[in-house]
Design an enzyme around this catalytic site. Structure first.
Site, PDB file in Angstrom:
ATOM      1  N   GLY A 121       0.758  11.619  31.512  1.00  0.00           N
ATOM      2  CA  GLY A 121       1.412  11.730  32.947  1.00  0.00           C
ATOM      3  C   GLY A 121       2.862  12.139  32.962  1.00  0.00           C
ATOM      4  N   SER A 216      -1.198  14.135  25.549  1.00  0.00           N
ATOM      5  CA  SER A 216      -0.405  14.513  26.287  1.00  0.00           C
ATOM      6  C   SER A 216       1.128  13.622  26.292  1.00  0.00           C
ATOM      7  CB  SER A 216      -0.785  14.842  27.584  1.00  0.00           C
ATOM      8  OG  SER A 216       0.218  15.661  28.434  1.00  0.00           O
ATOM      9  N   TYR A 217       1.207  12.876  27.563  1.00  0.00           N
ATOM     10  CA  TYR A 217       2.262  12.132  27.470  1.00  0.00           C
ATOM     11  C   TYR A 217       2.085  10.709  26.844  1.00  0.00           C
ATOM     12  CZ  TYR A 217       6.609   9.812  28.846  1.00  0.00           C
ATOM     13  OH  TYR A 217       7.949   9.224  28.870  1.00  0.00           O
ATOM     14  N   ASP A 400      -3.900  25.888  24.868  1.00  0.00           N
ATOM     15  CA  ASP A 400      -2.862  25.122  25.674  1.00  0.00           C
ATOM     16  C   ASP A 400      -1.706  25.595  25.494  1.00  0.00           C
ATOM     17  OD1 ASP A 400      -1.775  23.277  27.234  1.00  0.00           O
ATOM     18  OD2 ASP A 400      -1.356  21.728  25.592  1.00  0.00           O
ATOM     19  N   HIS A 452      -5.533  21.960  26.772  1.00  0.00           N
ATOM     20  CA  HIS A 452      -4.872  20.768  26.939  1.00  0.00           C
ATOM     21  C   HIS A 452      -5.778  19.505  26.757  1.00  0.00           C
ATOM     22  CE1 HIS A 452      -1.034  18.419  27.273  1.00  0.00           C
ATOM     23  NE2 HIS A 452      -1.581  17.662  28.346  1.00  0.00           N
TER      24      HIS A 452
END
Length: 479
Positions: A121, A216-217, A400, A452
């Site tokens: 996020g 991701s984060y 991605d 992604h």
């Protein structure tokens, strides 16, 4: 530096580990950040996400495992031979802060390792994304009511624990409103407290091989949580049997993310040579000039309305519901949103919907835009972990455009590892699944044709390399 912060925050939707608005259309996070970006201090980017190694709260877990058992999810297909659990683990009794989890065992739970999955996020849901659209055992059908079985689910080879973190994300909540202003440090601390309590609730997993995986984060979440686990071995608390970490399309370095993203756009034909040349000539990405910013703005506009999490995937259209070339429905986020906001589903999951404000959402934008601490890079933490002996893998879906493969390559170059096994094609079935290279202290794997959210777009290839990771082996060469 302010311009750099603005550019970084404008990527926040791209870092959200959900089918970010390909389904529900509007991008509220980008709008909220655009409204707030000049009001925020840049100092938080330079804060170290240092952790303080202190005893943490561990409460009584007696009887809670049985209460968390999910007998059957609404719309679940027949013939399911694994157990499911979901519920809350309190991480701060005084504040009333509780994190929601969903746990799916393998059909052979006693012989399989334990895996914690984290979406990023920051402030996005591992239940809505990881469990329901990526690697979980079920996917929500387009009727918003029934589930289909994912034969490539990762609980084929592991017992998988999905955590909605921090408080305010998904069904996780706090009775103290100030808890919703949080950041990397608190997220790591709460996740560690969650694990200690969860292992008391499920003591049969205390000695099990344990792996932490995310995307991701979670490139921030995972290394910081691992650092806390390895350095907080309190004699009066559970010692977690951590064996390795796996991070996909990982946001780990601010400068590399910016440089790599625009290099990827150019190399894949989404922006012109002139724009690329302007960016290369005017941007060093450590201090963004106005001229650089102007070129980047032009590049963002020039690429058009492309789904950056998979540059070859269609956008969601309610009227058409056209699957992507991988077979993944780009409207899946819509179905998950409707399903998880069904009262019968919430009851089956033991979700305390009175603890959250409004419906379940895939991301909490208020939490995301008030994020307190976010170091520019976690490469020093990863570098330190490389000397601990745990298995470290990075992976990247190669379609991605949000956190592209070239971004990870730039970061690997900064780590400066020596090659142990040279770059080679690996296989899933009879086709090339991607490429792999083994370095002295970690491994890097690409997944061909994946965006992604790798398990969404290439589920068979994802399960193949994930199985190799758990086994401590490189992905297979030709069968």
């Amino acid at each position: 530096m302010l311009t750099a912060l603005v550019l970084f925050i404008s990527f926040s939707c791209l870092l959200a580990s959900i089918q970010c608005y390909g389904g529900r259309g509007f991008d509220p996070l980008r709008k909220l950040i655009t409204d707030q970006r000049f009001k925020r201090s840049v100092d938080y980017l330079n804060e170290e996400a240092a952790t303080h190694y202190l005893p943490v709260y561990v409460g009584s877990q007696e009887g809670l495992k049985d209460a968390d058992r999910v007998l059957m999810l609404p719309g679940q297909p027949n013939g399911i031979n694994f157990s499911q659990y979901s519920g809350y683990v309190t991480v701060d009794l005084k504040a009333g802060r509780a994190l929601f989890y969903y746990f799916v065992e393998s059909e052979e739970p006693l012989t399989r390792p334990l895996v914690l999955w984290l979406n990023g996020g920051p402030a996005c849901s591992s239940l809505g994304a990881g469990a329901m659209t990526e690697l979980g055992p079920f996917r929500v059908n387009n009727d918003n009511k029934t589930l289909s079985y994912n034969k490539y689910a990762w609980n084929n080879v592991a017992n998988v624990l999905f955590l909605e973190s921090p408080a305010g994300v998904g069904f996780s909540y706090s009775n103290t409103s100030s808890d919703y202003v949080t950041g990397d440090k608190q997220t790591a601390a709460d996740s560690y407290t969650f694990l200690l309590n969860w292992l008391e609730r499920f003591p049969e997993y205390k000695a099990r091989d344990f792996f932490i995986v995310g995307e991701s984060y979670a490139g921030h979440y995972v290394p910081q949580l691992v650092d806390l686990i390895l350095n907080n071995k309190m004699t009066n608390q559970t010692v977690i049997n951590l064996r390795g970490i796996l991070i996909g399309n990982a946001f780990i370095d601010f400068e590399d993310e910016l440089r790599g993203s625009y290099e990827y756009l150019w190399s894949h034909g989404l922006i012109s040579d002139e724009l690329h040349d302007g960016i290369v000539s005017n941007c060093n990405f450590s201090s963004i000039s106005e001229v650089c910013n102007a070129y980047i703005d032009q590049a963002d506009e020039a690429r058009g309305n492309v789904f950056m999490y998979n540059i070859y995937a269609p956008l969601c259209s309610i009227s058409s519901n056209i699957p992507s070339i991988s077979g993944f429905d780009p409207c899946s986020e819509n179905y998950v949103y409707s399903y998880l906001n069904t009262p019968e589903v919430q009851k089956a999951l033991h979700a305390n919907v009175t603890g959250i404000s409004g419906p379940w959402e895939s991301c909490n934008f208020d939490v995301g835009i008030n994020w307190k601490d976010m170091p520019e890079t976690v490469l020093p933490t990863i570098k330190e972990l490389m000397g601990t002996g745990i298995s470290i893998w990075l992976y990247s879906g190669d379609t991605d455009g949000a956190v592209p493969v070239i971004t990870t390559k730039y970061s690997i170059n900064k780590l400066g590892p020596s090659v142990k096994t040279s770059w080679y094609p690996w296989y899933a079935g009879d086709e090339v699944g991607g490429y792999a290279v083994e370095y002295q202290n970690f491994t890097f794997v690409t997944i061909r044709g994946a965006g992604h959210f790798v398990p969404s777009y290439q589920p068979e290839r994802a399960l193949t390399f994930f199985s190799s990771f758990l086994e401590g082996k490189l992905p297979p060469r030709h069968n």
